[in-house]
Design a protein around this motif. Structure first.
Motif, mmCIF file in Angstrom:
data_model
loop_
_atom_site.group_PDB
_atom_site.id
_atom_site.type_symbol
_atom_site.label_atom_id
_atom_site.label_comp_id
_atom_site.label_asym_id
_atom_site.label_seq_id
_atom_site.Cartn_x
_atom_site.Cartn_y
_atom_site.Cartn_z
ATOM 1 N N GLY A 72 0.814 -1.208 0.000
ATOM 2 C CA GLY A 72 0.000 0.000 0.000
ATOM 3 C C GLY A 72 0.846 1.256 0.000
ATOM 4 O O GLY A 72 2.074 1.192 -0.050
ATOM 5 N N HIS A 73 0.166 2.396 0.032
ATOM 6 C CA HIS A 73 0.868 3.685 0.067
ATOM 7 C C HIS A 73 1.187 4.040 1.502
ATOM 8 O O HIS A 73 0.386 3.780 2.410
ATOM 9 N N ASN A 74 2.359 4.663 1.715
ATOM 10 C CA ASN A 74 2.765 4.944 3.093
ATOM 11 C C ASN A 74 1.808 5.890 3.825
ATOM 12 O O ASN A 74 1.842 5.986 5.050
ATOM 13 N N ILE A 77 -1.200 3.042 5.182
ATOM 14 C CA ILE A 77 -0.811 1.657 5.459
ATOM 15 C C ILE A 77 -1.739 1.043 6.507
ATOM 16 O O ILE A 77 -2.078 1.679 7.512
ATOM 17 N N THR A 78 -2.156 -0.195 6.267
ATOM 18 C CA THR A 78 -2.876 -0.967 7.277
ATOM 19 C C THR A 78 -1.990 -2.146 7.679
ATOM 20 O O THR A 78 -1.097 -2.553 6.940
ATOM 21 N N ALA A 79 -2.256 -2.686 8.839
ATOM 22 C CA ALA A 79 -1.360 -3.710 9.386
ATOM 23 C C ALA A 79 -1.448 -5.051 8.661
ATOM 24 O O ALA A 79 -0.438 -5.749 8.517
ATOM 25 N N GLU A 80 -2.634 -5.417 8.194
ATOM 26 C CA GLU A 80 -2.855 -6.778 7.682
ATOM 27 C C GLU A 80 -1.915 -7.179 6.546
ATOM 28 O O GLU A 80 -1.270 -8.230 6.619
ATOM 29 N N PRO A 81 -1.790 -6.383 5.463
ATOM 30 C CA PRO A 81 -0.892 -6.808 4.386
ATOM 31 C C PRO A 81 0.567 -6.855 4.800
ATOM 32 O O PRO A 81 1.346 -7.646 4.248
ATOM 33 N N VAL A 82 0.940 -6.027 5.771
ATOM 34 C CA VAL A 82 2.321 -6.047 6.274
ATOM 35 C C VAL A 82 2.568 -7.332 7.055
ATOM 36 O O VAL A 82 3.546 -8.057 6.811
ATOM 37 N N PRO A 87 7.075 -10.497 8.534
ATOM 38 C CA PRO A 87 8.374 -9.840 8.712
ATOM 39 C C PRO A 87 8.918 -10.042 10.128
ATOM 40 O O PRO A 87 8.150 -10.297 11.064
ATOM 41 N N ASP A 88 10.242 -9.971 10.271
ATOM 42 C CA ASP A 88 10.812 -9.934 11.616
ATOM 43 C C ASP A 88 11.350 -8.537 11.920
ATOM 44 O O ASP A 88 11.869 -8.290 12.998
ATOM 45 N N MET A 89 11.149 -7.605 10.948
ATOM 46 C CA MET A 89 11.551 -6.211 11.164
ATOM 47 C C MET A 89 10.720 -5.324 10.254
ATOM 48 O O MET A 89 10.573 -5.605 9.059
ATOM 49 N N ILE A 90 10.141 -4.268 10.824
ATOM 50 C CA ILE A 90 9.381 -3.279 10.054
ATOM 51 C C ILE A 90 10.049 -1.928 10.275
ATOM 52 O O ILE A 90 10.310 -1.538 11.414
ATOM 53 N N ILE A 91 10.334 -1.227 9.187
ATOM 54 C CA ILE A 91 10.978 0.079 9.302
ATOM 55 C C ILE A 91 10.140 1.120 8.575
ATOM 56 O O ILE A 91 9.725 0.910 7.430
ATOM 57 N N SER A 92 9.889 2.238 9.250
ATOM 58 C CA SER A 92 9.077 3.301 8.657
ATOM 59 C C SER A 92 9.515 4.637 9.242
ATOM 60 O O SER A 92 10.449 4.712 10.045
ATOM 61 N N THR A 93 8.853 5.686 8.805
ATOM 62 C CA THR A 93 9.104 7.022 9.344
ATOM 63 C C THR A 93 7.846 7.516 10.057
ATOM 64 O O THR A 93 6.746 7.010 9.826
ATOM 65 N N THR A 94 8.038 8.500 10.907
ATOM 66 C CA THR A 94 6.915 9.023 11.689
ATOM 67 C C THR A 94 5.961 9.866 10.861
ATOM 68 O O THR A 94 4.862 10.184 11.306
ATOM 69 N N ASN A 95 6.375 10.232 9.643
ATOM 70 C CA ASN A 95 5.596 11.166 8.833
ATOM 71 C C ASN A 95 4.177 10.677 8.545
ATOM 72 O O ASN A 95 3.246 11.467 8.477
ATOM 73 N N PHE A 96 4.013 9.356 8.350
ATOM 74 C CA PHE A 96 2.736 8.878 7.849
ATOM 75 C C PHE A 96 2.094 7.760 8.664
ATOM 76 O O PHE A 96 0.881 7.640 8.697
ATOM 77 N N LEU A 97 2.873 6.905 9.295
ATOM 78 C CA LEU A 97 2.322 5.724 9.964
ATOM 79 C C LEU A 97 1.411 6.131 11.131
ATOM 80 O O LEU A 97 1.801 6.898 12.001
ATOM 81 N N LEU A 113 11.256 -0.218 13.705
ATOM 82 C CA LEU A 113 12.033 1.007 13.867
ATOM 83 C C LEU A 113 11.268 2.119 13.179
ATOM 84 O O LEU A 113 11.045 2.076 11.964
ATOM 85 N N ILE A 114 10.818 3.093 13.956
ATOM 86 C CA ILE A 114 10.060 4.220 13.418
ATOM 87 C C ILE A 114 10.915 5.469 13.633
ATOM 88 O O ILE A 114 11.129 5.886 14.770
ATOM 89 N N VAL A 115 11.404 6.036 12.549
ATOM 90 C CA VAL A 115 12.335 7.160 12.652
ATOM 91 C C VAL A 115 11.718 8.435 12.082
ATOM 92 O O VAL A 115 10.865 8.387 11.192
ATOM 93 N N GLU A 116 12.156 9.553 12.612
ATOM 94 C CA GLU A 116 11.676 10.846 12.123
ATOM 95 C C GLU A 116 12.542 11.290 10.952
ATOM 96 O O GLU A 116 13.769 11.263 11.040
#
Length: 280
Positions: A72-74, A77-82, A87-97, A113-116
């Protein structure tokens, strides 16, 4: 003889320990889902391309990501397809999640890991450093940052007295202009020009009156955005465009969306390309 045996045993155990340590470090994350195009680029540059099992649709670089499952688009994002990708690691940014989705990831106990993300060259290096540290490849992160420093030192940008207006378009029915505090605004400044849209943050709907008042020398769009309008001729039919300096001179430039706004490890390449297109 016994001493030799003991030393042999010690050496064997030492070699085994080193092997296990290196293996553990290199396989710290075997199945990574990246929910941001810039994160994906950084992961690939750090050597984790083969461990990426899922990405969001903004992950368009490198081209091999086209073959990786999309979740999906950042921005939505919904949890189900992820989670379906195990995965054993999910990485994203704080902008959208969203907090709700993040909570779901936490509830199932998956490392994340959720980074700004900061839209600057310094912000890019910070992002690289954080991701590299989390994946236990700090040395590779430092090397990537060093490359960015070298590229930036070699970059020569001459200030241009030109006003650039970025228009986000998805057909004539969806057109927005980028104001201050947006990735486009930061990029235009780095390229040595001025954002024609000022006095507001984020995005605003495009109006003919505001367009004529801004009177940009250059109109900038994503390549896909211009295509959605039917090219330059289609853009010139949008009310107000033909009355601007950019419209009169047909000074319309396009760039790949992820390259222009991602502030990824290719950020210096993006600045250079934009500067050249503005002055060209």
């Amino acid at each position: 003889m016994q001493l030799k045996l003991r030393w042999s045993t010690v050496l064997l155990l030492l070699c085994f320990h080193i092997s296990v340590s290196v293996s553990a470090q290199s396989t710290a994350a075997k199945r990574i889902v990246s929910l941001n195009g810039t994160v994906t680029e950084i992961l690939c540059d750090l050597g984790f391309q083969q461990q990426i099992v899922g990405v969001d649709v903004t992950s368009t670089w490198p081209a091999a990501m086209d073959k990786v499952p999309k979740v999906g688009h950042n921005r939505n994002i919904t949890a189900e397809p992820v989670l379906a990708l195990q995965p054993d690691m999910i990485i994203s940014t704080t902008n959208f999640l969203s907090p709700a989705v993040l909570s779901q990831f936490e509830n199932v106990g998956i490392k994340h890991l959720i980074v700004e993300q900061e839209y600057s060259v310094a912000g890019t290096k910070k992002l690289i450093t954080q991701i590299a540290a989390a994946l236990k490849v700090a040395d590779k992160g430092a090397q990537l940052c060093k490359q960015l420093d070298q590229q930036q030192a070699a970059l020569k940008i001459v200030p241009q007295n030109k006003k650039v207006l970025f228009i986000y378009a998805r057909g004539a029915g969806t057109m927005m202009v980028a104001g201050e505090a947006t990735p486009m605004d930061k990029m235009i400044a780095l390229a040595g020009a001025k954002n024609a849209a000022n006095g507001f943050n984020d995005f605003k709907p495009l109006t003919a009156e505001a367009l004529v008042a801004a009177n940009p020398d250059v109109i900038l769009l994503f390549d896909t955005g211009l295509q959605s309008l039917g090219g330059v001729d289609g853009l010139l039919k949008v009310p107000g465009v033909a009355q601007t300096s950019a419209g009169k001179n047909k000074k319309v430039i396009v760039m790949d969306g992820q390259l222009l706004t991602g502030f990824s490890p290719r950020v210096i390449t993006a600045v250079k390309e934009l500067s050249q297109k503005i002055s060209g």
